[in-house]
Design an enzyme around this catalytic site. Structure first.
Site, mmCIF file in Angstrom:
data_model
loop_
_atom_site.group_PDB
_atom_site.id
_atom_site.type_symbol
_atom_site.label_atom_id
_atom_site.label_comp_id
_atom_site.label_asym_id
_atom_site.label_seq_id
_atom_site.Cartn_x
_atom_site.Cartn_y
_atom_site.Cartn_z
ATOM 1 N N PHE A 227 0.860 -1.244 -0.027
ATOM 2 C CA PHE A 227 0.022 0.009 -0.198
ATOM 3 C C PHE A 227 0.789 1.166 -0.011
ATOM 4 O O PHE A 227 0.686 2.175 0.796
ATOM 5 C CB PHE A 227 -0.973 -0.156 1.147
ATOM 6 C CG PHE A 227 -1.623 -1.092 1.335
ATOM 7 C CD1 PHE A 227 -2.775 -1.583 0.874
ATOM 8 C CD2 PHE A 227 -1.230 -2.221 2.195
ATOM 9 C CE1 PHE A 227 -3.451 -2.744 0.755
ATOM 10 C CE2 PHE A 227 -1.884 -3.433 2.582
ATOM 11 C CZ PHE A 227 -3.123 -3.559 1.842
ATOM 12 N N ASP A 249 1.095 -1.219 -5.024
ATOM 13 C CA ASP A 249 -0.139 -0.487 -4.604
ATOM 14 C C ASP A 249 -1.027 -0.823 -5.768
ATOM 15 O O ASP A 249 -0.867 -0.953 -6.850
ATOM 16 C CB ASP A 249 0.069 0.847 -4.516
ATOM 17 C CG ASP A 249 -1.023 1.745 -3.875
ATOM 18 O OD1 ASP A 249 -0.735 2.209 -2.714
ATOM 19 O OD2 ASP A 249 -2.211 1.829 -4.591
ATOM 20 N N SER A 250 -2.283 -0.823 -5.602
ATOM 21 C CA SER A 250 -3.483 -1.180 -6.267
ATOM 22 C C SER A 250 -3.768 0.107 -7.466
ATOM 23 O O SER A 250 -4.379 -0.070 -8.672
ATOM 24 C CB SER A 250 -4.641 -1.547 -6.121
ATOM 25 O OG SER A 250 -5.435 -0.453 -5.120
ATOM 26 N N CYS A 339 -5.392 2.264 10.311
ATOM 27 C CA CYS A 339 -5.701 3.969 10.571
ATOM 28 C C CYS A 339 -7.279 3.910 11.031
ATOM 29 O O CYS A 339 -7.753 4.908 10.672
ATOM 30 C CB CYS A 339 -5.468 4.733 9.108
ATOM 31 S SG CYS A 339 -6.343 3.994 7.727
#
Length: 395
Positions: A227, A249-250, A339
């Site tokens: 990520f 990361d996508s 988060c």
């Protein structure tokens, strides 16, 4: 001013200066306030408690602002709060190595629903409450006077606005349109960030301290940054002498921005590999390939937006961390974060324990990570402590 009277026994949170009054705590609204209008909140015995923004469309019916009855919520009040918040971050920006940080953090700075981030000469605003929406022009004018930015951009496209019955909003509020890429510095690392198309307000400055702390563990190491977004952990690791960093990361924009940032900091292609892919899928590919890393970073998006999503989020965090543990070399380290405000630190530790059990690994906690000082936690609003992380050693 319209009075909002609470049910008997429901005044405790307001007396303790918690900023939320839920709709179920209200006995009577004397009048018909507009959404976002400032109202006076009274206990059942009619004694004064606080002033706050009213919103009949929200589960949080009143967001409290001021507990002194003699203080007036006007332009001068907002100017004082904004100046206070900005001044508290001044030392973060005094160092030439950093010109980006969060200037206003919603409830933590007594301005519920307002987030202001500084990116070099530009400001990015998120307005997430009807109350702040009603005074948006005052906020803009005060920020112009105090900071003289090149431009102020609206990033109020978060779904949180729908809970306040507000439409999503994005665009220039004042001044120059931000360029496609704004160059900022954080801890001496240079970044190109995209406000208009980037995630959240454009950049994750809440990991500033953690990126620098973790970099100390990556020298001469093979690192996997999951990520990765625009490359915060990747770039700090390379700056500190990591042997090689693989970044996943996508998002195509995230990978494109990361590549910009690698060149901006003078790193070469042989030092880093970028992969656009779903992280969980890519971790399974690495496992099948027999890949192993010295340091792994897991910084996923918010899996639990509310407590109702906690069980599903716990399973997602557990599976992600289990996969990460299986890809570490013996004695390797993993920095893992959440988060999600609904996931407290103790719950997160328990999830990591479950992941270790499933992975059949022994794990030691080396240190804990928190959000930085420009994302303060107000003592009467523990919900503001959303970012937590662990550095673990997997034996």
């Amino acid at each position: 001013m319209i009075d909002v009277i609470l049910n008997k026994g429901k005044e405790k949170a307001a007396l303790q200066r918690h900023p939320w009054i839920f709709s179920g705590a209200i006995n009577k609204v004397q009048g018909a306030p507009l959404n976002g209008e400032v109202v006076k909140v009274l206990a059942a015995d009619k004694s004064f408690l606080a002033y706050g923004y009213y919103n009949s469309q929200s589960r949080v019916a009143v967001r409290l602002l001021e507990w002194e009855e003699n203080n007036t919520i006007d332009t001068d009040w907002y100017r004082h709060k904004l100046k206070q918040s900005i001044a508290a971050r001044a030392h973060v920006l005094k160092n030439d190595d950093t010109n980006t940080c969060r200037l206003v953090f919603s409830e933590a700075d007594y301005l519920p629903g307002l987030i202001v981030d500084k990116y070099a000469g530009f400001l990015s605003l998120q307005i997430l409450s009807a109350g702040i929406e009603t005074v948006k022009e005052d906020i803009i004018n005060i920020l112009r006077a105090e900071l003289n930015p090149a431009g102020i951009f609206d990033k109020s496209d978060a779904t949180a606005r729908t809970h306040e019955n507000l439409e999503l909003s994005q665009g220039l509020l004042w001044g120059e349109v931000p360029p496609e890429f704004i160059e900022v510095k954080e801890n001496g690392v240079r970044y190109h960030i995209n406000i208009a198309d980037g995630q959240k307000s454009g950049f994750y400055c809440d990991q500033r301290d953690n990126r620098e702390i973790l970099a100390a563990y990556t020298q001469e190491k093979e690192v996997l940054d999951c990520f990765c977004y625009s490359g915060g952990f990747t770039l700090n690791s390379l700056k500190n002498g990591a042997k090689h960093v693989t970044s996943v990361d996508s998002s195509a924009l995230a990978i494109e921005t990361l590549k910009h940032n690698l060149g901006l900091n003078g790193f070469t292609e042989d030092q880093q590999t970028s992969i656009q892919s779903d992280v969980n899928k890519q971790l399974r590919v690495f496992k099948e390939e027999g890949k192993k890393f010295d340091v792994i970073i897991l910084d996923p998006p918010k899996y639990a937006p509310s407590r109702s999503a906690l069980d599903r989020a716990a399973r997602a965090y557990k599976d992600l961390n289990r996969l990460g543990m299986l890809l570490l070399k013996p004695g390797g380290m993993m920095a893992t974060y959440s988060c999600s405000g609904a996931v407290d630190l103790e719950t997160f530790k328990q999830i990591i324990a479950w992941a270790a059990l499933d992975a059949e690994k022994e794990v030691q906690i080396i240190r804990q990570f928190h959000q930085p000082e420009d994302h303060p936690v107000r003592i009467s609003f523990p919900e503001g402590e959303y970012l937590k992380g662990l550095l673990i050693r997997v034996l």
